[in-house]
Write an enzyme that holds these catalytic residues in place. Structure first.
Site, PDB file in Angstrom:
ATOM      1  N   CYS A 121      -8.697   5.158   1.766  1.00 59.56           N
ATOM      2  CA  CYS A 121      -7.227   5.202   1.812  1.00 59.56           C
ATOM      3  C   CYS A 121      -6.693   6.551   2.273  1.00 59.56           C
ATOM      4  O   CYS A 121      -5.495   6.691   2.505  1.00 59.56           O
ATOM      5  CB  CYS A 121      -6.650   4.831   0.457  1.00 59.56           C
ATOM      6  SG  CYS A 121      -7.296   3.270  -0.153  1.00 59.56           S
ATOM      7  N   HIS A 244       0.113   7.692  -0.491  1.00 62.19           N
ATOM      8  CA  HIS A 244      -0.655   6.455  -0.377  1.00 62.19           C
ATOM      9  C   HIS A 244      -0.084   5.435  -1.359  1.00 62.19           C
ATOM     10  O   HIS A 244       0.223   5.751  -2.507  1.00 62.19           O
ATOM     11  CB  HIS A 244      -2.126   6.729  -0.675  1.00 62.19           C
ATOM     12  CG  HIS A 244      -2.934   5.478  -0.793  1.00 62.19           C
ATOM     13  ND1 HIS A 244      -2.833   4.458   0.124  1.00 62.19           N
ATOM     14  CD2 HIS A 244      -3.830   5.062  -1.734  1.00 62.19           C
ATOM     15  CE1 HIS A 244      -3.639   3.473  -0.249  1.00 62.19           C
ATOM     16  NE2 HIS A 244      -4.245   3.816  -1.372  1.00 62.19           N
ATOM     17  N   ASN A 274      -1.561  -2.576  -1.645  1.00 65.36           N
ATOM     18  CA  ASN A 274      -2.330  -1.426  -1.167  1.00 65.36           C
ATOM     19  C   ASN A 274      -3.007  -1.814   0.154  1.00 65.36           C
ATOM     20  O   ASN A 274      -3.907  -2.650   0.165  1.00 65.36           O
ATOM     21  CB  ASN A 274      -3.364  -1.049  -2.242  1.00 65.36           C
ATOM     22  CG  ASN A 274      -4.222   0.139  -1.840  1.00 65.36           C
ATOM     23  OD1 ASN A 274      -4.257   0.534  -0.681  1.00 65.36           O
ATOM     24  ND2 ASN A 274      -4.928   0.695  -2.809  1.00 65.36           N
TER      25      ASN A 274
END
Ligand code: COA
Length: 326
Positions: A121, A244, A274
């Site tokens: 990520c 993030h 996500n």
């Protein structure tokens, strides 16, 4: 204070600026109610623990990357001939061999090289720093894409992970510029924590959520502080934080420790879940198109992910802005 690992960009280094952006999301919306109907979970649990209401599933990583990349190139007014290199940040490539970036390069008619970059990520911010490095070395234009199809590597029957992850892509075109945007960056890795979130080749993601949560807040805060110190700025100077998009509670805990108010934070996770490497460009574009960035604003990008990896960057917005804020 700036260190060798967290450098401020030295004077005289050829900089880069973002001249176009684009995003892509699959059409298929998967809501919390969809999970509620077939797993032992609830909209209330998912919303309270994560902030996520829905996510998108579908497509291929290359397909989403191409759609986002094409939009970014159109906005920048460039064709494939003008692009010297493609960096595709992804943790869910379509194949083990070849790189997914090779399909993106071919389909967009890009003249230069192409590579996949996997920093989970943190991938988009890692990619942003790598792109600046290549431009400092003489390349003129780079297409940087974060694209994921995490739904393919998530066990949709596992309530621990299925509710969290989604698919999508975000892309930017970076061009060499006298007014470089990147002021400082920090990139790190702690491989001793790699077992807290992993996916074997051909298998599904497994996660120890509590450990990831705890470490995520610490590394986000430490990395953001390192980048801000290297850039010689404080949290008060930051106009926008693009974190993030993993969990609203992680974002809130990190921003609270950094003493950055929620009004300065871009979040899209309620609608995307996500999306790993795609999450920061999706949230950046959402803020740009929402008129939340003005010329000269300082923007803090900060990501963390499996590895554990982390990365942050402080940029001064000298790039394109949509009509709404010009
Ligand atoms: N619905 C209902 N209950 C669930 C559930 C779900 N979707 N997922 C887990 N649970 C259960 C657990 O089994 C546990 O039950 P138990 O107490 O009977 O064992 C209970 O809820 C509490 O689980 P816990 O792990 O303590 O919850 P939490 O508050 O830590 O929240 C996460 C879980 C996954 C939302 C949270 O830990 C998290 O977001 N971690 C970081 C994950 C992440 O960001 N990963 C990507 C990094 S890039």
């Amino acid at each position: 204070m700036s260190t060798e690992r967290t450098p401020a960009i030295p004077a005289g280094v050829r900089g880069a600026t973002i001249t176009g952006w684009g995003t892509a999301l699959p059409d298929n919306v998967v809501t919390n109610a969809d999970f509620e109907a077939r797993l032992d979970t609830s909209d209330e649990w998912i919303t309270e623990r994560t902030g996520i209401k829905e996510r998108r599933h579908g497509g291929s990583t290359a397909g989403l990357a191409i759609e986002a990349g094409r939009a970014a190139m159109e906005m920048a007014g460039v064709t494939g001939d003008d692009i010297d290199f493609v960096i595709l940040a992804t943790t869910s490539p379509d194949y083990q061999i070849p790189s997914t970036a090779s399909e993106v390069q071919h389909e967009l008619g890009i003249a230069g090289g192409a590579v996949d970059l996997n920093a989970a990520c943190s991938g988009f911010v890692y990619g942003l720093v790598h792109a600046h490095g290549l431009i400092a070395m003489g390349l003129d234009r780079i297409l940087l894409v974060g694209a994921e199809t995490l739904s393919r590597i998530t066990d949709q029957d596992d309530r621990n992970t299925a509710i969290l992850f989604g698919d999508g892509a975000g892309a930017v075109v970076l061009e060499a510029s006298d007014e470089g945007q990147l002021l400082a960056f920090d990139m790190g890795s702690d491989g001793s924590a790699r077992k807290f979130l992993d996916a074997p080749i051909g298998g599904y993601m497994q996660m120890v959520g509590k450990e990831v949560f705890r470490k995520a807040v610490t590394v986000m805060v430490d990395s953001a502080r390192a980048s801000m110190a290297a850039a010689g700025v404080t949290a008060d100077d930051i106009a926008l934080v693009v974190p993030h998009q993993a969990n609203i509670r992680i974002i809130e805990a990190a921003c609270s420790r950094l003493e950055i108010g929620s009004e300065k934070v871009s979040t899209v996770l309620h609608a995307t879940g996500n999306t790993s490497s795609a999450s920061i460009p999706l949230a950046l574009v959402d803020a740009l198109e929402g008129g939340r960035v003005s010329p000269g604003d300082l923007v803090l990008l900060v990501g963390f992910g499996a590895g554990m990896s982390w990365a942050s960057a402080v940029v001064r917005w000298t790039g394109h802005l949509p009509e709404v804020v010009r």
